[in-house]
Write a protein that holds these residues in place. Structure first.
Motif, PDB file in Angstrom:
ATOM      1  N   ASP A 257      58.710   0.590  38.017  1.00 21.82           N
ATOM      2  CA  ASP A 257      57.983  -0.618  38.389  1.00 21.82           C
ATOM      3  C   ASP A 257      58.970  -1.530  39.104  1.00 21.82           C
ATOM      4  OD1 ASP A 257      56.014  -2.550  38.611  1.00 21.82           O
ATOM      5  OD2 ASP A 257      56.292  -3.334  36.584  1.00 21.82           O
ATOM      6  N   TYR A 258      58.485  -2.325  40.042  1.00 20.27           N
ATOM      7  CA  TYR A 258      59.349  -3.286  40.726  1.00 20.27           C
ATOM      8  C   TYR A 258      58.489  -4.408  41.285  1.00 20.27           C
ATOM      9  CZ  TYR A 258      57.872  -0.380  44.684  1.00 20.27           C
ATOM     10  OH  TYR A 258      57.131   0.334  45.591  1.00 20.27           O
ATOM     11  N   GLY A 259      59.145  -5.524  41.586  1.00 22.07           N
ATOM     12  CA  GLY A 259      58.403  -6.674  42.074  1.00 22.07           C
ATOM     13  C   GLY A 259      59.278  -7.899  42.192  1.00 22.07           C
ATOM     14  N   ILE A 260      58.677  -9.063  41.974  1.00 26.48           N
ATOM     15  CA  ILE A 260      59.348 -10.355  42.126  1.00 26.48           C
ATOM     16  C   ILE A 260      59.296 -11.112  40.811  1.00 26.48           C
ATOM     17  CG2 ILE A 260      59.335 -12.554  43.372  1.00 26.48           C
ATOM     18  CD1 ILE A 260      57.841 -11.044  45.625  1.00 26.48           C
ATOM     19  N   THR A 261      60.405 -11.714  40.442  1.00 26.85           N
ATOM     20  CA  THR A 261      60.459 -12.524  39.231  1.00 26.85           C
ATOM     21  C   THR A 261      60.774 -13.974  39.583  1.00 26.85           C
ATOM     22  OG1 THR A 261      61.433 -12.688  37.008  1.00 26.85           O
ATOM     23  CG2 THR A 261      62.921 -12.121  38.812  1.00 26.85           C
ATOM     24  N   GLY A 262      60.159 -14.902  38.873  1.00 31.61           N
ATOM     25  CA  GLY A 262      60.442 -16.326  39.024  1.00 31.61           C
ATOM     26  C   GLY A 262      60.709 -16.930  37.661  1.00 31.61           C
ATOM     27  N   LEU A 263      61.532 -17.951  37.606  1.00 30.32           N
ATOM     28  CA  LEU A 263      61.855 -18.564  36.317  1.00 30.32           C
ATOM     29  C   LEU A 263      62.174 -20.037  36.492  1.00 30.32           C
ATOM     30  CD1 LEU A 263      65.252 -18.916  36.057  1.00 30.32           C
ATOM     31  CD2 LEU A 263      65.055 -16.438  36.047  1.00 30.32           C
ATOM     32  N   ALA A 264      62.016 -20.775  35.402  1.00 25.77           N
ATOM     33  CA  ALA A 264      62.357 -22.194  35.367  1.00 25.77           C
ATOM     34  C   ALA A 264      62.642 -22.564  33.923  1.00 25.77           C
ATOM     35  CB  ALA A 264      61.225 -23.047  35.926  1.00 25.77           C
ATOM     36  N   GLY A 265      63.432 -23.616  33.738  1.00 23.73           N
ATOM     37  CA  GLY A 265      63.723 -24.016  32.368  1.00 23.73           C
ATOM     38  C   GLY A 265      64.768 -25.109  32.288  1.00 23.73           C
ATOM     39  N   TYR A 266      65.322 -25.236  31.103  1.00 24.17           N
ATOM     40  CA  TYR A 266      66.312 -26.282  30.840  1.00 24.17           C
ATOM     41  C   TYR A 266      67.379 -25.718  29.923  1.00 24.17           C
ATOM     42  CZ  TYR A 266      68.205 -30.928  29.825  1.00 24.17           C
ATOM     43  OH  TYR A 266      69.023 -32.030  29.712  1.00 24.17           O
ATOM     44  N   SER A 267      68.652 -25.967  30.269  1.00 19.83           N
ATOM     45  CA  SER A 267      69.778 -25.523  29.443  1.00 19.83           C
ATOM     46  C   SER A 267      70.570 -26.735  28.970  1.00 19.83           C
ATOM     47  CB  SER A 267      70.684 -24.569  30.227  1.00 19.83           C
ATOM     48  OG  SER A 267      71.252 -25.219  31.352  1.00 19.83           O
TER      49      SER A 267
END
Length: 208
Positions: free
Chosen positions: A160-170
């Motif tokens: 499987d393959y594709g596009i990943t997106g992420l957001a957050g706070y550290s």
């Protein structure tokens, strides 16, 4: 297939380069809400793994990682769940901006994944002539288009393959909170055009 393998090789190279640098290593784990096009039913699973924050500049990093990621979907009209397990390798570029006691971050990039487990769970009659419902579970073959006894095939492809997106706070103490979304573009099924979708919520920690 070749594109997915190239992504995996690239991810491995980045991980090796990062491990030899002063970049930080982190771990993450959390809940996956998985579905797949064209089905509209979702299942709940989990993900866990490691990543490396490889700094390219003060604000931009590359964060290759290796995770176990639960994927799958539910066929509502048949009360049937398809549970899939993948070794998931995302390679996102991440932008970080200081704010308060930590940093906001967001990013995107490609991912490749290799299926390592697959099974079906269903509640209902096992055979069409059965009138007594019940639960049953069966394995799904990975990487082979072998037909079933009735002439159909529900097996899945290995990649499987594709596009990943992420957001957050550290936080500055290393604790981080992430929301991610994986948009699969590969057809993962031999018998239908099935593309994975995963919304993830996770908690992690940077080892600085």
């Amino acid at each position: 297939m070749k594109k997915a393998l190239l992504v995996i090789l690239a991810a491995g190279s980045f991980l090796t380069a990062s491990a030899q640098s002063k970049s930080s290593i982190g771990i993450k784990g959390g809940v996956n809400f998985a579905s797949a096009k064209p089905y509209n039913g979702s299942i709940t699973s989990f993900s866990a793994g490691i990543f490396i924050n490889f700094k390219l500049s003060q604000a931009i990093s590359l964060q290759p990682g290796t995770f176990y990621s639960g994927k799958g979907y539910k066929m509502g009209d048949r009360n049937e769940k398809i549970n899939l397990g993948y070794i998931h390798i995302p390679v996102p570029f991440v932008y970080q901006q200081s704010a308060g006691p930590g940093k906001f971050f967001f990013g995107a990039g490609p991912f490749a994944a290799v299926a390592v487990s697959a099974n079906r769970k269903r509640y209902g009659p096992i055979y069409y002539y059965d009138t007594t419902p019940g639960y049953y579970s069966s394995k799904i073959t990975i990487g082979s288009n072998t037909n079933l006894a009735d002439g159909s095939s529900d097996n899945i492809k290995r990649m499987d393959y594709g596009i990943t997106g992420l957001a957050g706070y550290s936080l500055n103490n290393g604790l981080l909170f992430t929301v991610s979304y994986d948009l699969g573009v590969a057809n993962t099924s031999y018998y239908n055009n099935v593309k994975t979708r995963v919304l993830g919520v996770s908690v992690g920690y940077y080892f600085k």
